[in-house]
Design a protein around this motif. Structure first.
Motif, PDB file in Angstrom:
ATOM      1  N   GLY A 164       0.807  -1.208   0.000  1.00 51.58           N
ATOM      2  CA  GLY A 164       0.000   0.000   0.000  1.00 51.58           C
ATOM      3  C   GLY A 164       0.838   1.255   0.000  1.00 51.58           C
ATOM      4  O   GLY A 164       1.998   1.264   0.438  1.00 51.58           O
ATOM      5  N   SER A 165       0.251   2.338  -0.472  1.00 54.45           N
ATOM      6  CA  SER A 165       0.975   3.608  -0.561  1.00 54.45           C
ATOM      7  C   SER A 165       1.365   4.129   0.807  1.00 54.45           C
ATOM      8  O   SER A 165       2.367   4.834   0.945  1.00 54.45           O
ATOM      9  N   GLU A 166       0.581   3.795   1.861  1.00 53.69           N
ATOM     10  CA  GLU A 166       0.885   4.304   3.194  1.00 53.69           C
ATOM     11  C   GLU A 166       2.206   3.750   3.737  1.00 53.69           C
ATOM     12  O   GLU A 166       2.811   4.331   4.629  1.00 53.69           O
ATOM     13  N   ALA A 167       2.683   2.615   3.201  1.00 51.66           N
ATOM     14  CA  ALA A 167       3.934   2.002   3.658  1.00 51.66           C
ATOM     15  C   ALA A 167       4.973   1.957   2.546  1.00 51.66           C
ATOM     16  O   ALA A 167       5.902   1.144   2.593  1.00 51.66           O
ATOM     17  N   ALA A 168       4.852   2.828   1.556  1.00 53.89           N
ATOM     18  CA  ALA A 168       5.688   2.735   0.360  1.00 53.89           C
ATOM     19  C   ALA A 168       7.186   2.809   0.675  1.00 53.89           C
ATOM     20  O   ALA A 168       7.977   2.019   0.143  1.00 53.89           O
ATOM     21  N   GLU A 169       7.591   3.756   1.528  1.00 55.00           N
ATOM     22  CA  GLU A 169       9.016   3.901   1.819  1.00 55.00           C
ATOM     23  C   GLU A 169       9.534   2.715   2.619  1.00 55.00           C
ATOM     24  O   GLU A 169      10.637   2.213   2.370  1.00 55.00           O
TER      25      GLU A 169
END
Length: 428
Positions: A164-169
């Motif tokens: 998901g984008s919320e955990a991208a890094e």
């Protein structure tokens, strides 16, 4: 701050086919990697995972720094979802330990499931083999990056990870370490690839990649799983929401009931094994005390009329069908085991349900009649976890009825083929 746009990034924004092309490239690389993995020995795959675990430990600071960026961007998330996203030193160490644990599991690849010799002398056997290329689509939890990659590689599969984008890094940092470890051990880095974009169109491209990706495993909320099931042309191993129940029977020991219920709900509210609905037998004499104990731990209670009479808020119809992933529980008094079975059949998600009872006949009937992937007697629903089942890390809890069910680990990431060994037999 402004960022220069490369020719490729401009092309990606303008070309609606870019996600499909990206996924096709990843899948082709994964297919080649899976073919290489299928030729490797168990010990070679183990060595690759141990090197990946060592790389995660070595890159712990970088992983935590990346996670800090994700947490800063995720200020609007609920406390439970932030907990799923958050990493610290202990969680990164546990992630690496989990990869090492998978490396130490028994290898299912090549296992003979059964064998027989036909009257004509033809020797038949069913043998476990890797599935091939697996796509994992997941949300929130960055540890899934390492868990899923480790399980897939150990079972001889190549994996394409789309977090998901919320955990991208966080996902990117974990993946870099994992892939570097594989490569250092002589395994193909393409055995574990990450989709390098948060564009939702990439998810659609994965779901349409029939023939290029062999299996899709979604891990996330109801909307993600619903989208996957609606759009996929690739087989799906579904992990639906965890609307998990604990039923406290009239025969239950009060101390045990309180211990199990508090753990099932409050140990970690944001995991899929958390209790969402508490059902209490009307014959259980200690219902008010049990509900009060749950409320005293900080859990918001939404109850039926009997529970409202104890001084708690009213439940709406939607509450019985909600996976809160938070310190909220729906609570109802029911007419014994029959009432509990009716409620669970109507509102359950076939994930995990538990009974607290001293009467073995009542408990055994519950275990037999509740149609869930995991059913428990006198134990917390938070045991719904591959590690707790001795399976190592898990790819998810499968709630369907085909291929695999419950915690899906190495065996669930294999299929089988028939092998026949003859001496010239023909059917004539």
């Amino acid at each position: 701050m402004t960022h220069a746009l490369t020719r490729d990034s401009v092309a990606h924004m303008l070309d609606p086919q870019a996600p499909a092309a990206l996924v096709a490239t990843l899948a082709a690389d994964a297919r080649r990697a899976s073919q290489r993995l299928s030729r490797l020995s168990t010990e070679e795959r183990r060595a690759g995972l141990r090197a990946a675990a060592a790389a995660i430990r070595a890159e712990a600071d970088a992983i935590l720094a990346a996670n800090a960026v994700d947490l800063e961007r995720a200020e609007g998330l609920s406390p439970a979802l932030r907990d799923r996203l958050r990493l610290d030193g202990a969680r990164v160490a546990a992630m690496a330990d989990g990869v090492d644990a998978v490396a130490g599991l028994a290898d299912p690849v090549g296992q003979v499931i059964d064998e027989s010799v036909r009257p004509n002398g033809l020797a038949l056997s069913r043998v476990r083999v890797p599935i091939g290329v697996i796509g994992i689509i997941y949300e929130s939890r960055p540890n899934v990056t390492a868990d899923a990659a480790a399980l897939c590689v150990m079972a001889g599969n190549a994996v394409i990870l789309r977090g998901g984008s919320e955990a991208a890094e966080s996902n990117a940092a974990i993946h870099r370490a994992f892939a570097a470890g594989l490569e250092a051990a002589g395994l193909p880095a393409a055995a574990a690839q990450r989709v390098p974009t948060t564009d939702r169109a990439a998810v659609g491209a994965m779901l349409q990649a029939e023939g290029a990706i062999d299996l899709i495993v979604p891990r996330g909320g109801k909307s993600l799983v619903a989208r996957v099931q609606a759009e996929a042309r690739v087989p799906v191993l579904a992990h639906l929401d965890g609307i998990n129940h604990v039923y406290v029977d009239g025969s239950a020991d009060p101390a045990m009931a309180e211990q199990v219920v508090l753990d099932a709900k409050m140990r970690r509210t944001g995991i899929c094994g958390a209790m969402e609905t508490l059902l209490i037998d009307r014959a259980y004499a200690h219902a008010p005390a049990l509900v009060a104990a749950l409320a005293a731990r900080g859990c918001a209670i939404r109850g039926d009329a009997a529970v409202q009479a104890m001084g708690h808020a009213a439940a709406e119809e939607v509450d019985w069908d909600t996976e809160y992933l938070d310190a909220i529980a729906a609570v109802a008094l029911v007419d014994g085991l029959d009432g509990a079975l009716v409620h669970i059949a109507r509102h359950g998600s076939h994930h995990t349900d538990a009974i607290v009872a001293a009467d073995p006949a009542i408990a055994e009937r519950f275990l037999a009649e509740v149609d869930s992937a995991i059913v428990l007697w006198n134990a917390s629903t938070q045991f719904a976890d591959g590690g707790e089942f001795g399976l190592g890390a898990e790819i998810g809890i499968a709630t369907g009825r085909l291929h695999a069910r419950g915690p899906v680990a190495l065996e669930g990431l294999t299929t089988y083929k028939w092998i026949g060994r003859g001496t010239g037999q023909v059917r004539g």
